[in-house]
Write an enzyme that holds these catalytic residues in place. Structure first.
Site, short mmCIF file in Angstrom:
data_model
loop_
_atom_site.label_atom_id
_atom_site.label_comp_id
_atom_site.label_asym_id
_atom_site.label_seq_id
_atom_site.Cartn_x
_atom_site.Cartn_y
_atom_site.Cartn_z
N GLU A 246 0.82 -1.21 0.00
CA GLU A 246 0.00 0.00 0.00
C GLU A 246 0.85 1.26 0.00
O GLU A 246 0.41 2.32 -0.45
CB GLU A 246 -0.93 -0.01 1.22
CG GLU A 246 -2.12 0.94 1.10
CD GLU A 246 -3.18 0.64 2.14
OE1 GLU A 246 -3.17 1.30 3.19
OE2 GLU A 246 -4.00 -0.27 1.91
N HIS A 267 9.79 -26.39 0.19
CA HIS A 267 9.23 -27.50 -0.58
C HIS A 267 8.09 -27.06 -1.49
O HIS A 267 7.51 -27.90 -2.17
CB HIS A 267 8.76 -28.59 0.38
CG HIS A 267 9.86 -29.16 1.21
ND1 HIS A 267 10.63 -30.22 0.80
CD2 HIS A 267 10.36 -28.79 2.42
CE1 HIS A 267 11.54 -30.49 1.72
NE2 HIS A 267 11.40 -29.64 2.72
N LYS A 370 -12.95 2.37 -2.34
CA LYS A 370 -13.91 2.69 -1.28
C LYS A 370 -15.04 3.56 -1.83
O LYS A 370 -16.22 3.34 -1.53
CB LYS A 370 -13.21 3.42 -0.13
CG LYS A 370 -12.31 2.55 0.73
CD LYS A 370 -11.70 3.39 1.84
CE LYS A 370 -10.79 2.56 2.74
NZ LYS A 370 -10.18 3.39 3.81
#
Length: 379
Positions: A246, A267, A370
């Protein structure tokens, strides 16, 4: 307390050492309080509140920077008091699972939102407030607000105006949950202040946040992998992921954070890191003293020896394959070292903003989503 081991970075870090004074001036001019607010915290008030609280469960209602710090503190250091639950999503099945685990009568909810308008937190609060009232309980006894001063929420604890959410773990956002869990918030702040002194030091050798920012910028890799060799630090990686993404992802620039965990991801990811695209800077974290050790039952080998040896093998493989990497070494995990780690990466991020010539402290891309969400909801 914290030291670095750089390998195969391919860059001359000291060549940019003369930038420190100028970058510090630019950071100061941005008037961001993440490194000064730690001097203004009312520790006594937070400690008194925590000492008087009598609950079995503490539930954090928040999202992003309002939740990740508390989540990290709980997962890394554990709780010496009530259980901590962090509701950092609006997935109804997740919310229902938390509700099923708590006794409302013995639960304190911390409603954390700097703006007081975060739609997810408002929805969480509305839901649990209805639950509390339907149980015949007084909501005022079960909800505490932590927000900005001018939100209209009458916060019990105020988030400083010049500290953004992802930089707020060392404010009441993280310190109040930490104190309720029985953690030593004075030690957290002590570690943070020690690293803050390093951040403000104009000497390259003493300025660890600058070194950490410089090596990532100069390595010129678009992706950064953080791989702690300590299970508990996986939560710290989640906190760092938001901070880096951000803060740096702007104007077509930025670093993409990638989570990994040693030895688990040796792995699942090391093949890619060793022989895939050479587009990653790799950061390992080594905790020297894990607080416990166990014998494997294989000759004289302990699990700590196995863990540290596997890390060294991984580091050497990266180095032999020409992959820039570094190891961050920590003596042990406690409140003081975690406070220092928080400040190290916050200060590093501030320096990265200056290297990239961006504002590390805003988030226009987040704000746009938003705004669109609120518009859709209004329809």
């Amino acid at each position: 307390m914290i030291s670095f081991d750089f390998r195969n970075s391919g860059v001359d870090l000291e060549a940019v050492a003369d930038r420190i004074p100028g970058y510090l001036e630019k950071i100061h001019a941005r008037n961001q309080g993440f490194y000064s607010a730690i001097d203004e915290i009312s520790v006594e008030e937070i400690e008194a509140f925590a000492a008087a609280a009598d609950y079995d469960d503490v539930v954090v209602l928040g999202i992003g920077g309002s939740a990740l710090g508390a989540f990290c503190l709980d997962r890394v250091l554990g709780s010496n008091g009530p259980n901590l639950w962090v509701v950092d999503n609006v997935d109804p099945a997740f919310i229902a699972s938390i509700e099923a685990k708590i006794n409302l009568e013995r639960t304190l909810f911390l409603v954390i939102s700097k703006s007081g308008q975060t739609i997810e937190t408002r929805a969480q609060y509305s839901y649990f407030k209805n639950c509390v009232e339907e149980a015949g309980l007084n909501a005022e006894d079960h909800f505490v607000f932590i927000s900005g001063a001018d939100t209209g929420l009458n916060p019990k604890f105020v988030i400083p105006e010049n500290v953004g959410g992802r930089f707020s773990v060392l404010t009441p956002v993280g310190l109040v949950p930490a104190a309720l869990m029985g953690l030593d918030i004075r030690a957290l702040l002590k570690g943070a202040k020690t690293m803050r002194d390093s951040f403000l030091n104009k000497s390259f050798e003493e300025n660890l946040p600058f070194q950490l920012a410089a090596v990532q910028f100069l390595a010129a890799k678009p992706n950064v992998v953080m791989m702690p060799y300590c299970q508990r630090l996986s939560a710290f990686v989640e906190w760092w992921r938001q901070l880096l993404a951000e803060s740096t992802g702007k104007e077509g620039k930025g670093l993409t954070p990638i989570e990994a965990l040693g030895v688990t991801d040796q792995h699942s990811q090391n093949q890619l890191y060793n022989e895939g695209p050479n587009d990653k800077f790799l950061m390992m974290i080594k905790v020297e003293d894990l607080g416990i050790d166990l014998p494997t039952g294989m000759d004289e080998l302990s699990f700590t020896q196995l863990l540290h040896t596997e890390m060294e093998g991984t580091v050497q493989s990266f180095t032999e394959n020409g992959r820039p990497n570094m190891t961050i070494k920590i003596e042990r995990l406690n409140e003081e070292t975690l406070g220092a780690l928080f400040m190290l990466f916050e200060a590093m991020t501030a320096f990265l903003g200056e290297f990239f010539e961006i504002n590390a402290f805003d988030q226009p891309g987040v704000e746009l989503s938003k705004q669109i969400t609120l518009k859709l909801l209004s329809q």
